[in-house]
Design an enzyme around this catalytic site. Structure first.
Site, PDB file in Angstrom:
ATOM      1  N   SER A  37       0.826  -1.153  -0.072  1.00 36.08           N
ATOM      2  CA  SER A  37       0.133  -0.011  -0.023  1.00 36.08           C
ATOM      3  C   SER A  37       0.823   1.260   0.143  1.00 36.08           C
ATOM      4  CB  SER A  37      -0.942   0.236   1.062  1.00 36.08           C
ATOM      5  OG  SER A  37      -1.642  -1.137   1.377  1.00 36.08           O
TER       6      SER A  37
HETATM    7  N1  SAH Z   1       0.538  -5.337   4.253  1.00 34.82           N
HETATM    8  C1  SAH Z   1       0.900  -5.746   2.942  1.00 34.82           C
HETATM    9  C2  SAH Z   1      -0.017  -5.404   1.867  1.00 34.82           C
HETATM   10  C3  SAH Z   1      -0.076  -6.502   1.055  1.00 34.82           C
HETATM   11  S1  SAH Z   1      -1.528  -6.800  -0.047  1.00 34.82           S
HETATM   12  C4  SAH Z   1       2.233  -5.143   2.717  1.00 34.82           C
HETATM   13  O1  SAH Z   1       2.600  -4.116   3.730  1.00 34.82           O
HETATM   14  O2  SAH Z   1       2.948  -5.293   1.910  1.00 34.82           O
HETATM   15  C5  SAH Z   1      -2.389  -7.860   0.962  1.00 34.82           C
HETATM   16  C6  SAH Z   1      -1.990  -9.051   1.246  1.00 34.82           C
HETATM   17  O3  SAH Z   1      -3.232  -9.889   1.806  1.00 34.82           O
HETATM   18  C7  SAH Z   1      -1.701 -10.082   0.063  1.00 34.82           C
HETATM   19  O4  SAH Z   1      -0.375 -10.483   0.357  1.00 34.82           O
HETATM   20  C8  SAH Z   1      -2.788 -11.090   0.223  1.00 34.82           C
HETATM   21  O5  SAH Z   1      -2.007 -12.247  -0.329  1.00 34.82           O
HETATM   22  C9  SAH Z   1      -3.158 -11.279   1.465  1.00 34.82           C
HETATM   23  N2  SAH Z   1      -4.378 -11.955   1.717  1.00 34.82           N
HETATM   24  C10 SAH Z   1      -5.499 -11.680   0.890  1.00 34.82           C
HETATM   25  N3  SAH Z   1      -6.688 -12.573   1.455  1.00 34.82           N
HETATM   26  C11 SAH Z   1      -5.831 -13.308   2.604  1.00 34.82           C
HETATM   27  C12 SAH Z   1      -6.339 -14.271   3.608  1.00 34.82           C
HETATM   28  N4  SAH Z   1      -7.544 -14.633   3.452  1.00 34.82           N
HETATM   29  N5  SAH Z   1      -5.524 -14.603   4.636  1.00 34.82           N
HETATM   30  C13 SAH Z   1      -4.270 -14.092   4.601  1.00 34.82           C
HETATM   31  N6  SAH Z   1      -3.776 -13.149   3.815  1.00 34.82           N
HETATM   32  C14 SAH Z   1      -4.484 -12.622   2.634  1.00 34.82           C
END
Ligand code: SAH
Length: 224
Positions: free
Chosen positions: A72
């Site tokens: 993000s």
């Molecule tokens: N906080 C992260 C943002 C990554 S984008 C950062 O700082 O880089 C969102 C993330 O959520 C992705 O890696 C995706 O794989 C994960 N995600 C989506 N659905 C999920 C679920 N049900 N359980 C765990 N992770 C999930």
């Protein structure tokens, strides 16, 4: 953080000056919590993206991290971190969606204990290696479907989600402490809102903070 390690200190586009500009922008965008701002000054954001995108890490944009996922934009990570700090309790935090590990790292600098789950194995492994380099010893990572939370470690003071479900996942609400627990996550399908749900005496108080655009929260785990 080691000042002598050039990889952590950063050079050129990732220098102290670039980070200072990022702080100025966050201040302009209304971020004011001193500890949150200090984290953005200290955490080497370029280490959380592929080397070729390192120069993009300090801009006001989200950055691709592979597997159709994104890190993000700094403002959103900072805003969500401020909402964590404003919660009545914020010692034990569960993060859904480790992704690159950047938000995990910011949180680890702000609170006592961070638990973080990720459903895509290669992302989880990369994040684990990065967080090890930074020697954070208050972070616990697990490959799991975040819709289920982390029942063995519940309850949590705050649960923060970085992918958007259609509705607040009931297991996550259940895993909050009964009085003063806070869920912070993007919620919605076509239109998403960064949402805060406070549990007060087992009652839920819902606040829509602002419109956002996150990747969708998906069920199940992916090994590759
Ligand atoms: N906080 C992260 C943002 C990554 S984008 C950062 O700082 O880089 C969102 C993330 O959520 C992705 O890696 C995706 O794989 C994960 N995600 C989506 N659905 C999920 C679920 N049900 N359980 C765990 N992770 C999930």
């Amino acid at each position: 953080m080691s000042k002598s390690n050039p990889e952590l200190r950063g050079i050129g586009m990732t220098s102290a000056r670039t980070r200072a500009r990022l702080i100025e922008r966050l201040l302009d965008q209304g971020i004011s919590h001193p500890k949150v701002l200090a984290c953005f000054e200290a955490v080497p954001r370029h280490l959380f993206v592929d080397e070729a995108l390192g120069h993009k890490a300090y801009e006001d944009i989200s950055v691709p991290i592979g597997y159709a996922q994104t890190l993000s934009q700094p403002y959103i990570v900072a805003k969500m971190s401020e909402l964590v700090m404003a919660a009545p309790h914020h010692e034990r935090i569960l993060e859904i969606g480790t992704g690159s590990g950047f938000q995990t790292c910011v949180l680890a600098n702000l609170v006592d204990e961070v638990f973080s789950v990720e459903r895509i194995k290669p992302l989880q492994e990369k994040a684990k290696a990065r967080l090890k380099t930074l020697r954070l010893n208050n972070v616990h990572l697990k490959m799991a479907d975040g819709f289920l939370g982390w029942p063995d470690q519940a309850p949590f003071d705050v649960i923060i989600g970085t992918a958007a479900p259609k509705e607040p996942p009931p297991e996550l609400v259940d895993q909050l402490i009964p009085d003063g627990g806070r869920l912070i996550m993007p919620i919605g399908e076509e239109k998403q809102y960064l949402t805060v749900i406070d549990k007060v005496d087992d009652e839920l108080i819902i606040q829509k903070i602002e419109p956002v655009l996150f990747v969708p929260m998906l069920s199940g785990v992916k090994q590759q």
